[in-house]
Structures are given as C-alpha cells and as structure tokens.
Design a protein around this motif. Structure first.
Motif, mmCIF file in Angstrom:
data_model
loop_
_atom_site.group_PDB
_atom_site.id
_atom_site.type_symbol
_atom_site.label_atom_id
_atom_site.label_comp_id
_atom_site.label_asym_id
_atom_site.label_seq_id
_atom_site.Cartn_x
_atom_site.Cartn_y
_atom_site.Cartn_z
ATOM 1 N N GLN A 225 0.819 -1.205 0.000
ATOM 2 C CA GLN A 225 0.000 0.000 0.000
ATOM 3 C C GLN A 225 0.856 1.259 0.000
ATOM 4 N N LYS A 226 1.973 1.207 0.729
ATOM 5 C CA LYS A 226 2.846 2.366 0.790
ATOM 6 C C LYS A 226 3.458 2.679 -0.570
ATOM 7 N N ARG B 285 -2.521 7.730 4.299
ATOM 8 C CA ARG B 285 -1.744 8.879 3.849
ATOM 9 C C ARG B 285 -1.908 9.149 2.349
ATOM 10 N N ASN B 286 -2.143 8.130 1.564
ATOM 11 C CA ASN B 286 -2.200 8.342 0.119
ATOM 12 C C ASN B 286 -3.607 8.126 -0.443
ATOM 13 N N ALA C 260 2.105 1.999 -3.416
ATOM 14 C CA ALA C 260 1.077 2.186 -4.437
ATOM 15 C C ALA C 260 0.898 3.667 -4.751
ATOM 16 N N THR C 261 0.389 3.932 -5.932
ATOM 17 C CA THR C 261 0.055 5.306 -6.289
ATOM 18 C C THR C 261 -1.154 5.758 -5.469
ATOM 19 N N GLN C 262 -1.400 7.034 -5.490
ATOM 20 C CA GLN C 262 -2.498 7.593 -4.717
ATOM 21 C C GLN C 262 -3.835 6.992 -5.140
ATOM 22 N N LYS C 263 -4.640 6.621 -4.152
ATOM 23 C CA LYS C 263 -5.962 6.076 -4.401
ATOM 24 C C LYS C 263 -6.993 7.200 -4.350
ATOM 25 N N LYS C 264 -7.911 7.188 -5.306
ATOM 26 C CA LYS C 264 -8.935 8.230 -5.392
ATOM 27 C C LYS C 264 -10.307 7.587 -5.183
ATOM 28 N N LEU C 265 -11.094 8.209 -4.314
ATOM 29 C CA LEU C 265 -12.338 7.577 -3.913
ATOM 30 C C LEU C 265 -13.405 8.616 -3.587
#
Length: 371
Positions: free
Chosen positions: A24-25, A57-58, A27-32
C-alpha cells in the motif's frame, strides 16, 4: 473559532495513523468518492469508517454525497480537507459528533430550557422514554418550537461554509426532501449552508420543517439516501464507496408497536437507494453499447454496517448517548480497517461489490426461494 460546548480532545488511540502495508505504501495515490447514508446516531458508525480512511496517507477524497447524518459527516470532512488536512477532517468529525451529543435530542428542552443547554449531561433513560411517547401525540411545532437553533449555532461555529461554497476540489451533494412535492433536492457546493445540512436531517416528528428560499424541506432520507447518480455523472473519479446504515431486508414480521414503527422507517429509508440502484443497473444494461459510459465505467464498493449494529443495544437511533456513540465509532473504524486490508489494492481497478446483487437481487424473496 470559539466553541461553547464541552468537547473532549481526541484520544491518542483514535489519533493514530492507519498503518499501510508495504504494498500500500508503494502504491500510487488512491482516489475515492463517498456516498453516506442517513440513520440517526448510526451515523457515528460512518464517522468511524471515515476516520479510518482519512488515516490513509495516500488517499484522495473526491466527491461526497450525504443524506441526514451522512450530510453532517460530509460537511465535516469537506471543511477539514478545504483547510488542507485530513487530520483536520478527522478532528471535525470528532467535534461535530461531540456537539451532537451535547445539543441533540432538543425535545428535552421542552421540559427544561436551562437544564439541557449545551454542556449539560444527557437526560436519563426514563426521561428519554417519556419524550419518545410525547412524540406520538405532540408535533414538533408544539414540543420543539426552537427547532434546530443550537445545532445551527454549532454548525456555523465549527465549519466555514463560505470556503465550502467556493471549493472546487471536493464536490458535495446533500439531499433534502421538498415537503410540498416529496421530491429530492440535491444541494451542491454553491448552495450549501447550515440550513441545508439541517434540512437534510430534519425528521418531521422531531423538528419543524426547514425553510430555504421559498421552499420547506424534511429529511433527505425520504427521497435520496444517498444520491449516487450525481457522483457518477459529475465526478472524474470512478470509484465510490457506499456506507450503508439502513438494512434493505428484515425477514421477521414486526408485531410490537416499536418493531412496527422501526419496520416502517426501515422500508421508507431503504427504498430511495434501492430504486436508484435499480435505475443505475438499467442504464448499464442498455444493449448495443449505448449505455452512458459514465455508468458502465463506475466502480462501487460497500461497507455495510447493518450487521455490526446488532450487538449494540440502543434505546433509539435518535438518542446520542456517549457510550453508544463510542461503540458505533469504534465498530465503524474496525470494519473499515478490515475492509482496507482486503480491498485497498482494488480501488481504481475494479468494483468490490455488485450493488444491484447486494441490495436488490439478494433481497428478493423469489430468488431466495429458487436457491
């Protein structure tokens, strides 16, 4: 901003950052996007869910659709992120729910306008039951003439509505029900105010209708709980997490007056979401590829809190007792923690639930009989 109510600081335990895995760290930023149902103090469960997500954090929060308690949560998150900080959004959520604990259930003020001012302790269980009985015979115009006065003060004290109205980063969709027509009105950022939030949560048995411009409004749960199509059609982010507070199915036939009333409320507040999910599915199934691409590309995720409520003993979903709020918050945070560990990597890639299957097909008695 000054605060006139006794709000304890967040504990260290609740302030800890959610620890992401190594994957997860990296990974690219998750958008939700978030779609938040109403449900009285069950909205404290959603508070816990949001607190956990905001600890990532992301994570980038896109649009938020909220109804009733979901509207309170949505405004708290938006205000914090407008100020540029998920930590501030978490603090806002904590403070608005503590304000609800101190101020809400204003029917109590009909018995003593001084004892139940902000900062006082909640009335005891016996008085709660008396007030609930009076709700059946007296209208809020008789029993609660001051309406939302103290909640409005709290909202304006805690949140910068002018900043929210001019914000373009986070789009909000707050539902209220037009008293005259029964139709949903979805308020967006430029229209938002404390009155809009209060209108979204205006239960007609507890509060006088809220006037906005020349129209009167009741709780948005009667007509849109919450709205999904606005997010699908207007957000560039394809992933939307629905936090469900109202069960769509209860197989036992209610027989007591309390259970019958609860059953009526369950059906009333579940139907708008079911109808909207049916509409979305119909659009997606249009043949020959003519379905709107926004609907075909939409990805949905679900955290269903309804099973988690069973162990929590509640007098009413309207009485914000501190111990119950804490249990709901911790339960929501725990459910979100487990969801994130399993599904974080799927955000931005694929749906983790089929809303039509979960909310419609699985609850159809004909399908259960066939199985």
């Amino acid at each position: 901003m000054t605060k006139d109510y006794n709000i304890p600081a967040m504990s260290d335990r609740n302030s800890r950052i959610y620890k992401l895995s190594r994957a997860q760290k990296s990974a690219t930023q998750k958008k939700l996007n978030f779609a938040l149902q109403g449900g009285g103090i069950f909205g404290a469960y959603t508070w816990g869910v949001l607190d956990q997500f905001l600890s990532c954090r992301n994570l980038h929060v896109g649009s938020i659709s909220g109804t009733s308690a979901g509207a309170f949560n949505a405004i708290a998150v938006a205000d914090g992120l407008v100020r540029g900080s998920p930590k501030q959004a978490r603090k806002n959520l904590h403070e608005i729910w503590q304000a609800v604990r101190e101020i809400a259930f204003p029917l109590s003020k009909a018995f003593s306008p001084f004892k139940f001012m902000p900062g006082s302790n909640l009335i005891d269980l016996a008085t709660n039951q008396t007030l609930l009985s009076f709700r059946k015979t007296l209208s809020p115009y008789q029993l609660n003439p001051i309406g939302h006065k103290f909640l409005k003060i709290a909202l304006n004290d805690l949140f910068d509505f002018e900043a929210i109205r001019t914000c373009t980063r986070i789009k909000l969709y707050i539902a209220a029900t037009d008293v005259s027509t029964g139709l949903a009105r979805i308020f967006t950022n430029p229209e938002l105010s404390a009155d809009v939030v209060l209108a979204s949560g205006c239960l007609p048995t507890l509060f006088p209708a809220i006037k906005i411009d020349d129209r009167y409004y009741w709780d948005g749960g009667f007509s849109s709980n919450p709205n999904l199509t606005e997010i699908i059609e207007n957000s560039r982010i394809r992933d939307t997490l629905l936090v469900q507070l109202n069960p769509c199915l209860k197989e036992d036939v209610p027989t007591s007056t309390h259970d019958i009333s609860a059953g009526i409320n369950r059906i009333t507040f579940a139907q708008p979401l079911i109808r909207e999910v049916q509409y979305i599915e119909k659009i997606k199934r249009l043949s020959h590829g003519i379905a709107d691409k926004d609907y075909r590309l939409a990805r949905f995720h679900l955290i269903d809190g309804t099973d988690s409520f069973a162990p929590i003993k509640l007098n009413s979903n309207l009485i914000p007792e501190q111990g119950t709020l804490t249990k709901l918050f911790e339960t929501g945070r725990g459910d979100a923690d487990r969801w994130l560990k399993v599904n974080w990597s799927n955000i931005g890639k694929k749906s983790t639930t089929d809303l039509f299957q979960e909310l419609v097909t699985n609850n159809d008695p004909k399908n259960k009989s066939a199985a």
